[in-house]
Motif scaffolding. Structure first.
Motif, mmCIF file in Angstrom:
data_model
loop_
_atom_site.group_PDB
_atom_site.id
_atom_site.type_symbol
_atom_site.label_atom_id
_atom_site.label_comp_id
_atom_site.label_asym_id
_atom_site.label_seq_id
_atom_site.Cartn_x
_atom_site.Cartn_y
_atom_site.Cartn_z
ATOM 1 N N MET A 103 0.847 -1.204 0.000
ATOM 2 C CA MET A 103 0.000 0.000 0.000
ATOM 3 C C MET A 103 0.876 1.245 0.000
ATOM 4 N N ALA A 104 0.582 2.162 -0.876
ATOM 5 C CA ALA A 104 1.304 3.429 -0.945
ATOM 6 C C ALA A 104 0.364 4.563 -0.553
ATOM 7 N N ARG A 105 0.957 5.632 -0.092
ATOM 8 C CA ARG A 105 0.160 6.809 0.227
ATOM 9 C C ARG A 105 0.198 7.770 -0.959
ATOM 10 N N ILE A 106 -0.982 8.234 -1.350
ATOM 11 C CA ILE A 106 -1.111 9.204 -2.441
ATOM 12 C C ILE A 106 -1.589 10.514 -1.845
ATOM 13 N N SER A 107 -0.779 11.556 -2.000
ATOM 14 C CA SER A 107 -1.154 12.884 -1.519
ATOM 15 C C SER A 107 -1.731 13.696 -2.675
ATOM 16 N N ILE A 108 -2.794 14.421 -2.386
ATOM 17 C CA ILE A 108 -3.460 15.261 -3.392
ATOM 18 C C ILE A 108 -3.601 16.663 -2.813
ATOM 19 N N VAL A 109 -3.150 17.658 -3.570
ATOM 20 C CA VAL A 109 -3.161 19.045 -3.110
ATOM 21 C C VAL A 109 -4.214 19.831 -3.880
ATOM 22 N N SER A 110 -5.092 20.517 -3.143
ATOM 23 C CA SER A 110 -6.171 21.298 -3.758
ATOM 24 C C SER A 110 -6.225 22.693 -3.145
ATOM 25 N N PRO A 111 -5.624 23.693 -3.796
ATOM 26 C CA PRO A 111 -5.794 25.067 -3.329
ATOM 27 C C PRO A 111 -7.210 25.550 -3.622
ATOM 28 N N CYS A 112 -7.686 26.514 -2.833
ATOM 29 C CA CYS A 112 -9.040 27.011 -3.072
ATOM 30 C C CYS A 112 -9.177 28.436 -2.557
ATOM 31 N N TYR A 113 -10.110 29.152 -3.169
ATOM 32 C CA TYR A 113 -10.437 30.511 -2.744
ATOM 33 C C TYR A 113 -11.883 30.787 -3.134
ATOM 34 N N ASN A 114 -12.719 31.015 -2.134
ATOM 35 C CA ASN A 114 -14.149 31.268 -2.358
ATOM 36 C C ASN A 114 -14.775 30.179 -3.235
ATOM 37 N N GLU A 115 -14.647 28.938 -2.780
ATOM 38 C CA GLU A 115 -15.131 27.791 -3.556
ATOM 39 C C GLU A 115 -16.128 26.963 -2.751
ATOM 40 N N GLU A 116 -17.050 27.624 -2.067
ATOM 41 C CA GLU A 116 -18.002 26.898 -1.239
ATOM 42 C C GLU A 116 -18.887 25.946 -2.046
ATOM 43 N N GLU A 117 -19.046 26.228 -3.345
ATOM 44 C CA GLU A 117 -19.869 25.362 -4.194
ATOM 45 C C GLU A 117 -19.109 24.126 -4.675
ATOM 46 N N ASN A 118 -17.784 24.116 -4.483
ATOM 47 C CA ASN A 118 -16.986 23.071 -5.119
ATOM 48 C C ASN A 118 -16.180 22.185 -4.176
ATOM 49 N N VAL A 119 -15.805 22.691 -2.997
ATOM 50 C CA VAL A 119 -14.872 21.913 -2.173
ATOM 51 C C VAL A 119 -15.452 20.566 -1.745
ATOM 52 N N GLU A 120 -16.721 20.535 -1.416
ATOM 53 C CA GLU A 120 -17.323 19.274 -0.984
ATOM 54 C C GLU A 120 -17.432 18.287 -2.147
ATOM 55 N N VAL A 121 -17.724 18.795 -3.329
ATOM 56 C CA VAL A 121 -17.789 17.944 -4.525
ATOM 57 C C VAL A 121 -16.416 17.374 -4.838
ATOM 58 N N CYS A 122 -15.381 18.206 -4.718
ATOM 59 C CA CYS A 122 -14.006 17.756 -4.956
ATOM 60 C C CYS A 122 -13.613 16.669 -3.955
ATOM 61 N N HIS A 123 -13.912 16.890 -2.687
ATOM 62 C CA HIS A 123 -13.601 15.890 -1.658
ATOM 63 C C HIS A 123 -14.300 14.571 -1.951
ATOM 64 N N ALA A 124 -15.575 14.635 -2.332
ATOM 65 C CA ALA A 124 -16.338 13.420 -2.613
ATOM 66 C C ALA A 124 -15.779 12.684 -3.825
ATOM 67 N N ALA A 125 -15.332 13.415 -4.852
ATOM 68 C CA ALA A 125 -14.785 12.779 -6.050
ATOM 69 C C ALA A 125 -13.508 12.023 -5.730
ATOM 70 N N VAL A 126 -12.654 12.603 -4.891
ATOM 71 C CA VAL A 126 -11.416 11.925 -4.508
ATOM 72 C C VAL A 126 -11.718 10.746 -3.585
ATOM 73 N N LEU A 127 -12.622 10.951 -2.633
ATOM 74 C CA LEU A 127 -12.988 9.882 -1.701
ATOM 75 C C LEU A 127 -13.512 8.659 -2.445
ATOM 76 N N GLU A 128 -14.268 8.878 -3.503
ATOM 77 C CA GLU A 128 -14.829 7.775 -4.288
ATOM 78 C C GLU A 128 -13.735 6.926 -4.931
#
Length: 326
Positions: free
Chosen positions: A1-26
């Protein structure tokens, strides 16, 4: 098992951060293409003024794999991205995944497969862009200029959407640059590279925070950060103009001695020459100013960003020298 790090900068993205998290979690969920790997998702908030921070706090409280950096003010996308990158502890690191998902998270499993086969830099290339013709043309011109002037190649249409091995990550974060041009740093490092084309999607939610002035600023930084060719061109061009001016002066003096009454008609030539050389000098001064500005930012030795708060994070391995995969 390897660890994969994903970096997501954001600014005023209340409409998108949860969708982004869910897409990666899936991707990493049981039955997902990366279920056999460990996930680390680092969000770097650039002092959002909407509800983004509250959503990030909730996600971090519910999911320990979510790490959050809250900047004290907006430091721009490159600085925020680079600072967050320093916290990555993965064996492989996705340098940038935009929370608006214009760069597709579904490409990440393929990137990981190529990394597992020994490719140290797997770069996504925006082969098709859902954007205007004018923007595509400007980007094409920019890459031609940079690659012509640099002694290494930055692949056209390749941004920060790249999966890099940890050894590449160590080279990248070792740069002490106050305005890091990340794709240029990765390209200058070398290593084995594979380019995967994809379609860069139009934003579905919210408004892009990149305006024309910011894009121009980023382009200028990319040009002046990795080459001194513009200064060299100025030197040769200035030398050439000086030689021509001296020859013109000598010819004018000789002509004035041979042909009486020639001086008054030369008044317009003097005026034209004055404006021409003044324009050339201003152009060169502006070119030098770009380099002096970059030097000034470096010698001041301030932090890349100022952090107000970290959630689920300790000191980055880039500072502490330790880490579970470092």
């Amino acid at each position: 098992m390897a660890r994969i790090s994903i970096v997501s900068p954001c600014y005023n993205e209340e409409e998108n951060v949860e969708v982004c998290h869910a897409a990666v979690l899936e991707l990493f969920a049981p039955g997902g293409p990366l279920a056999h790997h460990e996930r680390e998702h680092i969000f770097s908030d650039n002092c959002s003024q909407d509800g983004t921070v509250g959503i990030l706090r909730r996600l971090a409280a519910e999911d320990p794999a979510v790490k959050v950096i809250l900047n004290a003010r907006n430091f721009g996308p490159f600085r925020s991205n680079f600072n967050a990158l320093r916290y990555a502890t993965g064996d492989a690191i996705l340098v940038f995944l935009p929370v608006d998902l214009q760069d597709p998270p579904e490409l990440i499993p393929e990137m990981v497969r190529h990394w597992e086969s020994g490719i140290e830099v797997v770069a996504g290339a925006r082969a098709n862009r859902e954007e205007t013709w004018a923007l595509r043309s400007c980007r094409r011109i920019f890459y031609r200029i940079v690659n012509t002037l640099s002694d290494f190649e930055i692949p056209e249409n390749v941004g920060e959407f790249q999966l890099i091995d940890r050894k590449v990550w160590k080279v990248v974060v070792s740069h002490d640059d106050k305005y890091p041009y990340i794709r240029g740093i990765i390209a200058s490092a070398g290593f084995r590279r594979l380019i995967l084309p994809y379609t860069w999607k139009a934003r579905k939610r919210g408004i892009s925070k990149n305006n024309a002035l910011r894009l121009i600023d980023q382009a200028m930084n990319g040009i002046f950060a990795f080459t001194d060719v513009p200064m060299r061109i100025c030197s040769f061009f200035g030398f050439g103009i000086s030689v021509i001016a001296i020859l013109y002066a000598v010819i004018s003096v000789i002509a004035g001695l041979i042909i009486p009454g020639l001086a008054p008609p030369g008044t317009m030539t003097i005026i034209a020459a004055l404006f021409f050389f003044s324009g050339v000098q201003l152009m060169f001064i502006g070119m030098m100013g770009e380099y002096i500005t970059a030097i000034h930012a470096q010698v001041r030795r301030g932090p890349v960003v100022v952090e107000r708060e970290r959630i689920n994070l300790d000191l980055p391995p880039a500072q502490s020298g330790v880490g579970p995969h470092g």
